[in-house]
Design a protein around this motif. Structure first.
Motif, PDB file in Angstrom:
ATOM      1  N   SER A   1     -22.212  -3.469   9.004  1.00 20.94           N
ATOM      2  CA  SER A   1     -21.238  -2.392   9.013  1.00 20.94           C
ATOM      3  C   SER A   1     -20.029  -2.748   8.149  1.00 20.94           C
ATOM      4  O   SER A   1     -19.554  -3.874   8.164  1.00 20.94           O
TER       5      SER A   1
ATOM      6  N   HIS B   1     -21.206  10.018  10.636  1.00 19.62           N
ATOM      7  CA  HIS B   1     -21.700  10.725   9.453  1.00 19.62           C
ATOM      8  C   HIS B   1     -21.090  12.124   9.481  1.00 19.62           C
ATOM      9  O   HIS B   1     -21.159  12.825  10.491  1.00 19.62           O
ATOM     10  N   LYS B   2     -20.477  12.537   8.383  1.00 19.90           N
ATOM     11  CA  LYS B   2     -19.787  13.822   8.319  1.00 19.90           C
ATOM     12  C   LYS B   2     -20.529  14.782   7.405  1.00 19.90           C
ATOM     13  O   LYS B   2     -20.891  14.440   6.289  1.00 19.90           O
ATOM     14  N   ILE B   3     -20.743  16.013   7.910  1.00 20.29           N
ATOM     15  CA  ILE B   3     -21.321  17.100   7.121  1.00 20.29           C
ATOM     16  C   ILE B   3     -20.246  18.171   7.001  1.00 20.29           C
ATOM     17  O   ILE B   3     -19.893  18.814   7.988  1.00 20.29           O
TER      18      ILE B   3
ATOM     19  N   ASP C   1     -27.547  10.399  20.258  1.00 19.70           N
ATOM     20  CA  ASP C   1     -26.583  10.732  19.209  1.00 19.70           C
ATOM     21  C   ASP C   1     -25.759  11.935  19.653  1.00 19.70           C
ATOM     22  O   ASP C   1     -26.259  12.817  20.355  1.00 19.70           O
TER      23      ASP C   1
ATOM     24  N   SER D   1     -16.114  20.527   9.887  1.00 16.20           N
ATOM     25  CA  SER D   1     -17.259  19.654   9.639  1.00 16.20           C
ATOM     26  C   SER D   1     -18.025  19.383  10.925  1.00 16.20           C
ATOM     27  O   SER D   1     -17.508  19.557  12.027  1.00 16.20           O
TER      28      SER D   1
ATOM     29  N   GLN E   1     -19.741  16.185  12.784  1.00 12.65           N
ATOM     30  CA  GLN E   1     -19.664  14.724  12.762  1.00 12.65           C
ATOM     31  C   GLN E   1     -20.733  14.192  13.697  1.00 12.65           C
ATOM     32  O   GLN E   1     -20.772  14.557  14.873  1.00 12.65           O
TER      33      GLN E   1
ATOM     34  N   GLU F   1     -22.254  11.122  15.563  1.00  9.33           N
ATOM     35  CA  GLU F   1     -21.879   9.804  16.082  1.00  9.33           C
ATOM     36  C   GLU F   1     -23.129   9.172  16.710  1.00  9.33           C
ATOM     37  O   GLU F   1     -23.654   9.682  17.705  1.00  9.33           O
TER      38      GLU F   1
END
Length: 160
Positions: free
Chosen positions: A19, A29-31, A83, A153, A155, A157
């Motif tokens: 990491s 992770h962002k969309i 998730d 967005s 996100q 996790e």
């Protein structure tokens, strides 16, 4: 495998040594949901104007009107059990906000704080997102306006 990394006298325990930040081993992770959005006033079923979000063009509204942003998106692929999927709204202008996912209300507030909503259990394969904003009075111009002026967005996790 756990590795301990010393960061200014605070130990961070990492389950993923690769990491980039050992103190935050599970990156989000962002969309970004930039486009396409449909923006309408009052009527959610109108065709509306195509806009990108953030939307710098605040609309002037009549008293009691709502500004509605709508868009569709698919459930993110590659999700694993545990998730979390969050909807994040960084900034908006208006007196209040209401968020609907697949025609179900998932959030409502009259504060202007950034918003983070857990959508994990509400997501379907294909989703319809609707954000309704009630206008607020602009003191300098005495007009009522609203808009999504911050990033929106998803996100993701990973489970811990």
């Amino acid at each position: 495998m756990q590795a301990a990394v010393d960061h200014s006298s605070a130990a961070c325990f990492v389950s993923r040594p690769s990491s980039p930040d050992p103190c935050r081993p599970f990156p989000v992770h962002k969309i970004r949901l930039r486009r396409p959005w449909l923006r309408t006033v009052d009527e959610p079923k109108q065709s509306g104007d195509r806009v990108d979000v953030p939307d710098p063009g605040h609309l002037e509204l009549r008293e009691g009107s709502r500004l509605i942003y709508r868009r569709a998106f698919n459930r993110p692929t590659g999700l694993e059990i545990g998730d979390k999927v969050w909807l994040s709204i960084d900034s908006y202008s208006g007196r209040s906000i209401r968020v609907l996912l697949n025609d179900q209300s998932v959030f409502q507030s009259d504060t202007r704080e950034p918003i983070r909503i857990d959508l994990t259990t509400d997501l379907e394969a294909a989703n319809r997102l609707e954000i309704r904003l009630a206008g607020s009075m602009e003191e300098d111009t005495q007009t009522i306006s609203a808009g999504l002026d911050g990033e929106v967005s998803l996100q993701i996790e990973p489970r811990r």
